[in-house]
Design a protein around this motif. Structure first.
Motif, short mmCIF file in Angstrom:
data_model
loop_
_atom_site.label_atom_id
_atom_site.label_comp_id
_atom_site.label_asym_id
_atom_site.label_seq_id
_atom_site.Cartn_x
_atom_site.Cartn_y
_atom_site.Cartn_z
N MET B 1 0.84 -1.21 0.00
CA MET B 1 0.00 0.00 0.00
C MET B 1 0.88 1.26 0.00
SD MET B 1 -3.06 0.96 2.63
CE MET B 1 -3.97 -0.59 2.55
N LEU B 2 0.42 2.29 -0.65
CA LEU B 2 1.23 3.52 -0.76
C LEU B 2 1.13 4.39 0.48
CD1 LEU B 2 0.34 4.53 -4.43
CD2 LEU B 2 2.53 3.60 -3.63
N LYS B 3 2.22 5.05 0.76
CA LYS B 3 2.25 5.99 1.87
C LYS B 3 2.08 7.41 1.32
CE LYS B 3 5.30 3.21 4.69
NZ LYS B 3 6.68 3.01 5.14
N VAL B 4 1.84 8.36 2.21
CA VAL B 4 1.69 9.76 1.79
C VAL B 4 2.92 10.21 1.00
CG1 VAL B 4 1.51 12.15 2.62
CG2 VAL B 4 0.15 10.36 3.71
N SER B 5 4.11 9.83 1.49
CA SER B 5 5.35 10.24 0.81
C SER B 5 5.42 9.68 -0.62
CB SER B 5 6.56 9.79 1.62
OG SER B 5 6.48 8.40 1.88
N ASP B 6 4.90 8.47 -0.84
CA ASP B 6 4.89 7.89 -2.19
C ASP B 6 3.99 8.70 -3.13
OD1 ASP B 6 6.46 5.80 -1.19
OD2 ASP B 6 4.68 4.66 -0.60
N ILE B 7 2.86 9.10 -2.60
CA ILE B 7 1.89 9.86 -3.41
C ILE B 7 2.52 11.18 -3.86
CG2 ILE B 7 -0.37 11.03 -3.38
CD1 ILE B 7 -0.80 8.06 -3.22
N ILE B 8 3.19 11.84 -2.92
CA ILE B 8 3.82 13.13 -3.23
C ILE B 8 4.84 12.95 -4.36
CG2 ILE B 8 5.28 15.00 -2.32
CD1 ILE B 8 4.07 14.26 0.48
N GLU B 9 5.61 11.90 -4.25
CA GLU B 9 6.65 11.62 -5.24
C GLU B 9 6.04 11.32 -6.60
OE1 GLU B 9 9.83 8.16 -5.77
OE2 GLU B 9 9.55 8.79 -3.69
N LYS B 10 4.97 10.55 -6.61
CA LYS B 10 4.37 10.12 -7.88
C LYS B 10 3.59 11.21 -8.60
CE LYS B 10 4.06 5.19 -6.77
NZ LYS B 10 4.68 4.47 -7.90
N ILE B 11 2.90 12.07 -7.87
CA ILE B 11 2.10 13.07 -8.59
C ILE B 11 2.57 14.51 -8.38
CG2 ILE B 11 0.04 11.66 -8.94
CD1 ILE B 11 -1.29 12.99 -6.67
N GLY B 12 3.64 14.70 -7.66
CA GLY B 12 4.22 16.03 -7.55
C GLY B 12 3.32 17.05 -6.88
N LEU B 13 3.23 17.00 -5.56
CA LEU B 13 2.41 17.96 -4.80
C LEU B 13 3.34 18.80 -3.94
CD1 LEU B 13 -0.17 15.27 -3.78
CD2 LEU B 13 -0.73 17.24 -5.22
N ASP B 14 2.94 20.05 -3.68
CA ASP B 14 3.77 20.91 -2.83
C ASP B 14 3.45 20.64 -1.36
OD1 ASP B 14 4.83 22.17 -5.09
OD2 ASP B 14 3.09 23.51 -5.20
#
Lengths: 249, 112
Positions: B1-14
């Motif tokens: 399962m993805l973590k918050v940090s993975d999501i940031i890396e994958k879709i580029g959020l500030d």
């Protein structure tokens, strides 16, 4: 006609977002000190501190209008102002039936304190007063009127929880008695943004959550005498309402 | 399962407030009505909203959401940032619309 100074939007310690020292007794003492003649106690979706406020006010030579700030299902806030505790309690009963079930998380949301006339805690309200009701804005305004109250669109200049933020404009089929501009917006700016809504009377008030903020904005009512009926007449244009100097201390 | 940090890396959020970046993202809920999020969001979900008011932090804490994503170039209010810091809630922002972010997130979560 006589001039009466009013601050028609004040939260007590029953509102989770207000300071705990916002007890009816201290609010009334502060209002008297600031020369305010009439205040409305308007807590979120509840009026459990209204009765005691009215009782204290009778001894202190100030008028307290029992009120509520009700959240519609669209998350717009409406001030519901009445002339009697019975009526506001009738409104509260309807609001309570349309609030979600559950218990207030005091650590996150804040305490909801019901007090007595000596500033002592009577109980903590455990409902989720913070939440929206499942009543539509129109249902709320119509219900306020059916009970004989005044319905005012709260802080229409705010970007959240206002009729304008939630609807994009003031819907023509909702019969507000007045629109409220918050202390954040100066009169001139309000005129340029909301000038199209001048067919409805405007008020401004403190929306105080801290004692120091009480009366930071007020209006003057020019009435024959200080009664709820005269205030109602002012909203109908038969008496005068005037904004007082901004940033009053 | 993805973590918050993975999501940031994958879709580029500030990152506006970095809370618990190791929290698992169990899904996504999208709504700008706080009461709706209170009623229907589930533990671990990422919440996409336009709201910037401090109350969004309270909702995220109560519902155990993994993070808040504010779209359309909106920024959290100063009080919202302070409250999120004290509650350890991650707030991410993006200039993209809710639709775009939802689409990107949908693909990532589906492919997991």
């Amino acid at each position: 006609m006589k001039r009466f100074i009013a601050d028609l939007h004040i939260h007590t310690c029953l509102s989770p977002c207000a300071e705990l020292d916002m007890t009816p007794l201290r609010i009334i003492d502060t209002a008297v000190k600031k020369g305010i003649d009439v205040i409305a106690i308007s807590d979120h979706n509840s009026a459990e501190n209204a009765e005691i406020a009215v009782k204290i006010a009778m001894k202190k030579g100030i008028m307290v209008l029992p009120s509520m700030e009700i959240t519609s299902q669209e998350e717009a806030h409406v001030l519901a102002i009445f002339d009697s505790v019975d009526k506001v309690m009738g409104m509260q009963e309807i609001v309570y039936r349309h609030l979600p079930n559950g218990i207030n998380d005091e650590r996150v949301i804040g305490y909801q304190v019901v007090v007595n006339e000596n500033d002592e805690v009577l109980r903590f309200n455990k409902r989720i007063l913070f939440s929206a009701t499942i009543l539509s804005l129109k249902e709320i305004v119509d219900t306020i009127h059916s009970i004989g109250g005044i319905a005012i669109a709260s802080h229409i200049d705010k970007e959240i929880f206002s009729v304008v933020s939630q609807f994009g404009f003031i819907p023509g089929d909702i019969a507000f008695d007045a629109l409220e501009i918050s202390y954040n917006t100066k009169r001139q700016r309000a005129e340029s943004v909301f000038g199209g809504y001048k067919t409805i009377p405007w008020i401004t008030s403190s929306d105080a959550h801290h004692l120091a903020d009480l009366g930071r904005r007020t209006v003057s009512f020019f009435l024959d005498e200080l009664t709820f009926d005269e205030i109602k007449m002012a909203f109908k244009g038969m008496r005068k309402i005037e904004w007082n100097t901004e940033d009053m201390d | 399962m993805l973590k918050v940090s993975d999501i940031i890396e994958k879709i580029g959020l500030d990152i506006r407030v970095s809370g618990d970046m190791h929290k698992y993202v169990t899904g996504c809920y999208i709504s700008d009505l706080l009461s709706d999020v209170m009623a229907h969001s589930k533990d671990g979900e990422l919440w996409i909203t336009l709201q910037t008011h401090p109350n969004i932090v309270a909702v995220a804490v109560i519902k155990g959401l993994s993070c808040i994503v504010i779209t359309n170039g909106r920024l959290p209010e100063t009080d919202t940032v302070k409250k999120a810091e004290s509650e350890n809630i991650t707030i991410l922002t993006t200039s993209k619309t809710t639709f775009e972010i939802a689409g990107l997130l949908y693909n990532i979560l589906r492919s997991e």
